[in-house]
Write a protein that holds these residues in place. Structure first.
Motif, PDB file in Angstrom:
ATOM      1  N   ASP A 156       0.837  -1.194   0.000  1.00  0.00           N
ATOM      2  CA  ASP A 156       0.000   0.000   0.000  1.00  0.00           C
ATOM      3  C   ASP A 156       0.878   1.253   0.000  1.00  0.00           C
ATOM      4  N   ASP A 157       0.514   2.252  -0.814  1.00  0.00           N
ATOM      5  CA  ASP A 157       1.344   3.445  -0.975  1.00  0.00           C
ATOM      6  C   ASP A 157       1.623   4.149   0.358  1.00  0.00           C
ATOM      7  N   HIS A 158       0.584   4.431   1.105  1.00  0.00           N
ATOM      8  CA  HIS A 158       0.780   5.156   2.367  1.00  0.00           C
ATOM      9  C   HIS A 158       1.618   4.328   3.343  1.00  0.00           C
ATOM     10  N   PHE A 159       1.354   3.054   3.389  1.00  0.00           N
ATOM     11  CA  PHE A 159       2.052   2.167   4.332  1.00  0.00           C
ATOM     12  C   PHE A 159       3.552   2.166   4.065  1.00  0.00           C
ATOM     13  N   VAL A 160       3.950   2.046   2.803  1.00  0.00           N
ATOM     14  CA  VAL A 160       5.394   1.990   2.510  1.00  0.00           C
ATOM     15  C   VAL A 160       6.024   3.377   2.609  1.00  0.00           C
ATOM     16  N   TYR A 161       5.254   4.424   2.267  1.00  0.00           N
ATOM     17  CA  TYR A 161       5.802   5.787   2.276  1.00  0.00           C
ATOM     18  C   TYR A 161       6.196   6.218   3.685  1.00  0.00           C
ATOM     19  N   VAL A 162       5.327   5.952   4.655  1.00  0.00           N
ATOM     20  CA  VAL A 162       5.630   6.382   6.027  1.00  0.00           C
ATOM     21  C   VAL A 162       6.775   5.566   6.618  1.00  0.00           C
ATOM     22  N   ARG A 163       7.148   4.490   5.968  1.00  0.00           N
ATOM     23  CA  ARG A 163       8.291   3.694   6.416  1.00  0.00           C
ATOM     24  C   ARG A 163       9.547   3.989   5.602  1.00  0.00           C
ATOM     25  N   GLY A 164       9.490   5.058   4.826  1.00  0.00           N
ATOM     26  CA  GLY A 164      10.681   5.542   4.145  1.00  0.00           C
ATOM     27  C   GLY A 164      10.997   4.884   2.826  1.00  0.00           C
ATOM     28  N   LEU A 165      10.021   4.171   2.258  1.00  0.00           N
ATOM     29  CA  LEU A 165      10.251   3.499   0.978  1.00  0.00           C
ATOM     30  C   LEU A 165       9.543   4.242  -0.157  1.00  0.00           C
ATOM     31  N   PRO A 166      10.078   4.162  -1.370  1.00  0.00           N
ATOM     32  CA  PRO A 166       9.336   4.684  -2.522  1.00  0.00           C
ATOM     33  C   PRO A 166       8.060   3.871  -2.715  1.00  0.00           C
ATOM     34  N   PHE A 167       7.096   4.471  -3.399  1.00  0.00           N
ATOM     35  CA  PHE A 167       5.893   3.712  -3.736  1.00  0.00           C
ATOM     36  C   PHE A 167       6.286   2.456  -4.516  1.00  0.00           C
ATOM     37  N   PHE A 168       5.563   1.371  -4.261  1.00  0.00           N
ATOM     38  CA  PHE A 168       5.862   0.118  -4.953  1.00  0.00           C
ATOM     39  C   PHE A 168       5.783   0.292  -6.460  1.00  0.00           C
ATOM     40  N   GLY A 169       4.757   0.990  -6.941  1.00  0.00           N
ATOM     41  CA  GLY A 169       4.587   1.172  -8.379  1.00  0.00           C
ATOM     42  C   GLY A 169       5.742   1.916  -9.015  1.00  0.00           C
ATOM     43  N   GLN A 170       6.344   2.848  -8.277  1.00  0.00           N
ATOM     44  CA  GLN A 170       7.488   3.583  -8.813  1.00  0.00           C
ATOM     45  C   GLN A 170       8.698   2.677  -8.967  1.00  0.00           C
ATOM     46  N   THR A 171       8.987   1.911  -7.929  1.00  0.00           N
ATOM     47  CA  THR A 171      10.106   0.966  -8.006  1.00  0.00           C
ATOM     48  C   THR A 171       9.880  -0.041  -9.129  1.00  0.00           C
ATOM     49  N   TRP A 172       8.658  -0.540  -9.221  1.00  0.00           N
ATOM     50  CA  TRP A 172       8.319  -1.496 -10.267  1.00  0.00           C
ATOM     51  C   TRP A 172       8.551  -0.914 -11.656  1.00  0.00           C
ATOM     52  N   SER A 173       8.136   0.317 -11.860  1.00  0.00           N
ATOM     53  CA  SER A 173       8.283   0.952 -13.171  1.00  0.00           C
ATOM     54  C   SER A 173       9.747   1.163 -13.528  1.00  0.00           C
ATOM     55  N   TYR A 174      10.565   1.510 -12.549  1.00  0.00           N
ATOM     56  CA  TYR A 174      12.011   1.580 -12.780  1.00  0.00           C
ATOM     57  C   TYR A 174      12.533   0.225 -13.253  1.00  0.00           C
ATOM     58  N   LEU A 175      12.116  -0.833 -12.566  1.00  0.00           N
ATOM     59  CA  LEU A 175      12.594  -2.177 -12.929  1.00  0.00           C
ATOM     60  C   LEU A 175      12.180  -2.551 -14.345  1.00  0.00           C
ATOM     61  N   VAL A 176      10.964  -2.197 -14.739  1.00  0.00           N
ATOM     62  CA  VAL A 176      10.517  -2.507 -16.097  1.00  0.00           C
ATOM     63  C   VAL A 176      11.303  -1.699 -17.119  1.00  0.00           C
ATOM     64  N   ALA A 177      11.592  -0.443 -16.801  1.00  0.00           N
ATOM     65  CA  ALA A 177      12.393   0.383 -17.713  1.00  0.00           C
ATOM     66  C   ALA A 177      13.768  -0.248 -17.940  1.00  0.00           C
ATOM     67  N   PHE A 178      14.374  -0.746 -16.871  1.00  0.00           N
ATOM     68  CA  PHE A 178      15.678  -1.393 -17.016  1.00  0.00           C
ATOM     69  C   PHE A 178      15.552  -2.704 -17.802  1.00  0.00           C
ATOM     70  N   ALA A 179      14.469  -3.432 -17.574  1.00  0.00           N
ATOM     71  CA  ALA A 179      14.236  -4.665 -18.339  1.00  0.00           C
ATOM     72  C   ALA A 179      14.110  -4.352 -19.825  1.00  0.00           C
ATOM     73  N   TRP A 180      13.395  -3.266 -20.137  1.00  0.00           N
ATOM     74  CA  TRP A 180      13.252  -2.839 -21.533  1.00  0.00           C
ATOM     75  C   TRP A 180      14.615  -2.515 -22.140  1.00  0.00           C
ATOM     76  N   MET A 181      15.456  -1.841 -21.393  1.00  0.00           N
ATOM     77  CA  MET A 181      16.792  -1.501 -21.888  1.00  0.00           C
ATOM     78  C   MET A 181      17.633  -2.756 -22.133  1.00  0.00           C
ATOM     79  N   LEU A 182      17.429  -3.759 -21.278  1.00  0.00           N
ATOM     80  CA  LEU A 182      18.197  -5.006 -21.387  1.00  0.00           C
ATOM     81  C   LEU A 182      17.570  -5.999 -22.367  1.00  0.00           C
ATOM     82  N   ARG A 183      16.380  -5.673 -22.858  1.00  0.00           N
ATOM     83  CA  ARG A 183      15.653  -6.528 -23.797  1.00  0.00           C
ATOM     84  C   ARG A 183      15.355  -7.916 -23.212  1.00  0.00           C
TER      85      ARG A 183
END
Length: 219
Positions: free
Chosen positions: A35-62
């Motif tokens: 949950d966005d609020h749950f992870v944010y108050v614990r100092g983590l980026p939103f899960f969806g943001q981290t996930w999107s970064y990972l997909v962007a890197f996967a796209w770069m790596l094909r």
């Protein structure tokens, strides 16, 4: 770690980017909740943001092997997150066919409460339609037709700018592309973060701009 991953993206080092994100990705499983609020108050980026970064890197790596595995594990182990929506967009991305997602988004916008800001969703829909359009003029008109309010993120206007540059690039309209590209770079010298490039569907065009960022950074 997220900032380091962004620089890894800008300098074309996807493997390094994934390594920077690995501790963040594992931290979600320690919590068990995405949950966005749950992870944010614990100092983590939103899960969806981290996930999107990972997909962007996967796209770069094909290769999507790592993100396929991470998605399956996340859906099985994490609670309080809309993995159905996340998975739909991911599958559309891998197929380079966003019709299913754009249809869903258009329906949601029709049914949404007009009292709340919707610039993000309307800009994303215009971006998805632009990617799928075979008519540059009408796609540009749709992007220009998204009117933002004072309650919307103002950087959404730069999403429209980069998409117009992308459309002109695809159409081979070099002078128009150069004009829109210049306008965009005046406002976003560090380009957009990889999560936005993924979520608004311009990873391919921003790949063309990374050497310009590197050149400007080195000057």
């Amino acid at each position: 770690m997220l900032a380091a991953a962004r620089y890894a993206y800008l300098w074309g080092r996807p493997e390094s980017g994934r390594k920077y994100l690995a501790p963040i990705a594992e931290a979600y499983f320690q919590l068990g909740i995405a949950d966005d609020h749950f992870v944010y108050v614990r100092g983590l980026p939103f899960f969806g943001q981290t996930w999107s970064y990972l997909v962007a890197f996967a796209w770069m790596l094909r290769s999507y092997d790592a993100t396929d595995e991470f998605f399956a594990r996340s859906r099985a182990k994490l609670s309080e997150f809309d993995f159905e929506r996340l998975g739909l967009f991911y599958e559309c991305h891998k197929r380079s066919d966003y019709i299913a997602y754009s249809d869903r988004l258009a329906k949601e916008l029709q049914e949404s409460d007009t009292r709340f800001p919707s610039g993000y969703q309307r800009t994303q829909l215009a971006a998805l339609c632009a990617v799928q359009s075979g008519d540059t003029e009408s796609a540009v008109a749709q992007l220009d037709g998204v009117k933002l309010t004072g309650n919307d993120f103002q950087w959404l206007a730069d999403i429209a700018r980069i998409h117009k540059a992308r459309l002109f690039w695809k159409a081979g309209q070099e002078s128009s592309e150069a004009m829109e590209r210049s306008r965009f770079l005046e406002r976003q010298r560090m380009l957009f973060e990889p999560d936005n490039a993924y979520g608004f569907v311009f990873l391919d065009y921003q790949e063309q701009l990374r050497p310009l960022y590197q050149l400007l950074r080195g000057s």
